[in-house]
Design a protein around this motif. Structure first.
Motif, PDB file in Angstrom:
ATOM      1  N   HIS A 272      -3.724  45.314 -69.305  1.00 56.00           N
ATOM      2  CA  HIS A 272      -4.579  44.964 -68.164  1.00 56.00           C
ATOM      3  C   HIS A 272      -4.261  43.538 -67.689  1.00 56.00           C
ATOM      4  CE1 HIS A 272      -8.079  44.386 -65.613  1.00 56.00           C
ATOM      5  NE2 HIS A 272      -8.392  43.311 -66.320  1.00 56.00           N
TER       6      HIS A 272
ATOM      7  N   HIS B 147      -6.615  35.605 -66.765  1.00 55.15           N
ATOM      8  CA  HIS B 147      -7.991  35.648 -66.256  1.00 55.15           C
ATOM      9  C   HIS B 147      -9.022  36.080 -67.299  1.00 55.15           C
ATOM     10  CE1 HIS B 147      -7.411  39.991 -65.882  1.00 55.15           C
ATOM     11  NE2 HIS B 147      -8.661  40.132 -65.497  1.00 55.15           N
ATOM     12  N   ASP B 148      -8.637  36.980 -68.210  1.00 48.64           N
ATOM     13  CA  ASP B 148      -9.606  37.462 -69.208  1.00 48.64           C
ATOM     14  C   ASP B 148      -9.315  36.910 -70.599  1.00 48.64           C
ATOM     15  OD1 ASP B 148     -11.283  39.030 -67.619  1.00 48.64           O
ATOM     16  OD2 ASP B 148     -10.053  40.838 -67.839  1.00 48.64           O
TER      17      ASP B 148
ATOM     18  N   ASP C 104      -8.254  42.090 -60.139  1.00 49.75           N
ATOM     19  CA  ASP C 104      -8.915  42.804 -61.244  1.00 49.75           C
ATOM     20  C   ASP C 104      -9.405  44.175 -60.756  1.00 49.75           C
ATOM     21  OD1 ASP C 104      -9.826  42.774 -63.886  1.00 49.75           O
ATOM     22  OD2 ASP C 104     -11.784  41.951 -63.349  1.00 49.75           O
TER      23      ASP C 104
END
Ligand code: FE2
Ligand code: FE2
Length: 284
Positions: free
Chosen positions: A108, A142-143, A229
């Motif tokens: 992801h 980002h995560d 996202d």
């Protein structure tokens, strides 16, 4: 467990965020000087042989479109330029941190990097994220806060995931309820510790909740991340099943993405997808 934490208490008492390896920090410092010489960057990467090897593997990945195999960092720097090489060395470092994570999370993150690249290369750059490479790094990171929440607070993260599923609320809201802090805040702290540009740290901090950031151009980075996202999750490329994601109207407006442009961005994104598996292979 003492709950809920605030971000400072969490980082003081529970989570230790890693420092950037000194060789990578040195490369980032070098490249931040506009007068920096190509040879100095090449030498800095070559002085860390494992980093040089991983960077060269990325350089030779099909997604960078070089028609020849590149055998040395010196040659790579000449072909791709110091900014691209810096981002590849940085990407190799992030891959090292992520490679122990659940595969769907790792994928992801790389998919989101590819989606950010598609956004920027479709004519949506931002003063903080101007090139495809910078965009990729931003999406990749980002995560990243989830890596540390999962490592240090596994039970609470499982509880938050369950809450998100049952109540159909976004995972960051569930993390806030259970832990007191969400992955976006932790990721932003890591970005600041690694001295990434404030726009990237702020963009990570607000990617689920834009009003968290008060600087419009940084908020725009958060809006771009939330769209990237969303593209991944809608394409079935979420980090976990049943992910709830919401993109506000403000995010589309701030990122200047209009409806007619979406098919073009998606085309660019889907064309890049085969390279994601290749990058994943290189990372492990
Ligand atoms: Fe997130
Ligand atoms: Fe995400």
């Amino acid at each position: 467990m003492k709950k809920p934490y605030d971000i400072d208490a969490l980082l003081d008492e529970v989570i230790t965020l890693p420092s950037l390896p000194s060789s990578v920090a040195h490369i980032m410092r070098l490249v931040s000087d506009p007068q920096c010489a190509l040879s100095a960057v090449a030498q800095a990467i070559s002085s860390d042989p494992p980093l040089a090897m991983k960077t060269l593997r990325l350089v030779n990945a099909a997604c960078y479109g070089l028609r020849q195999q590149v055998g040395t960092i010196e040659h790579a720097v000449v072909l791709l330029g110091i900014k691209v090489i810096k981002n590849l060395a940085f990407t190799a470092t992030v891959f090292d941190i992520m490679k122990g994570s659940v595969e769907s999370f790792f994928l992801h993150s790389i998919f989101c990097g590819a989606a950010m690249r598609a956004l920027v290369e479709s004519g949506h750059p931002n003063s903080q994220v101007q090139s495809g490479e910078e965009a990729f790094v931003c999406g990749l990171l980002h995560d990243i806060g989830k890596v540390f929440l999962d490592e240090f607070l596994a039970e609470e993260c499982a509880e938050a995931a369950q809450l998100s599923r049952i109540e159909q609320i976004p995972c960051y809201k569930a993390e806030k309820q259970i832990i007191g802090v969400d992955h976006a805040e932790v990721g932003a702290r890591l970005a600041r510790k690694w001295k990434l540009p404030d726009g990237i740290a702020d963009g990570i901090a607000c990617h689920h909740d834009l009003p968290r950031c008060k600087i419009p151009v940084h908020q725009q980075v958060g809006a771009m991340i939330s769209i990237a996202d969303f593209m991944c999750i809608r394409a079935g490329l979420a980090a976990s099943e049943n992910t709830v994601v919401v993109v506000s109207d403000d995010a589309w407006r701030m990122a200047n993405v209009t409806s007619p442009e979406i098919p073009l961005i998606l085309d660019k994104f889907f064309v890049a997808l085969p390279t994601v598996r290749e990058l994943m292979t290189l990372a492990t």
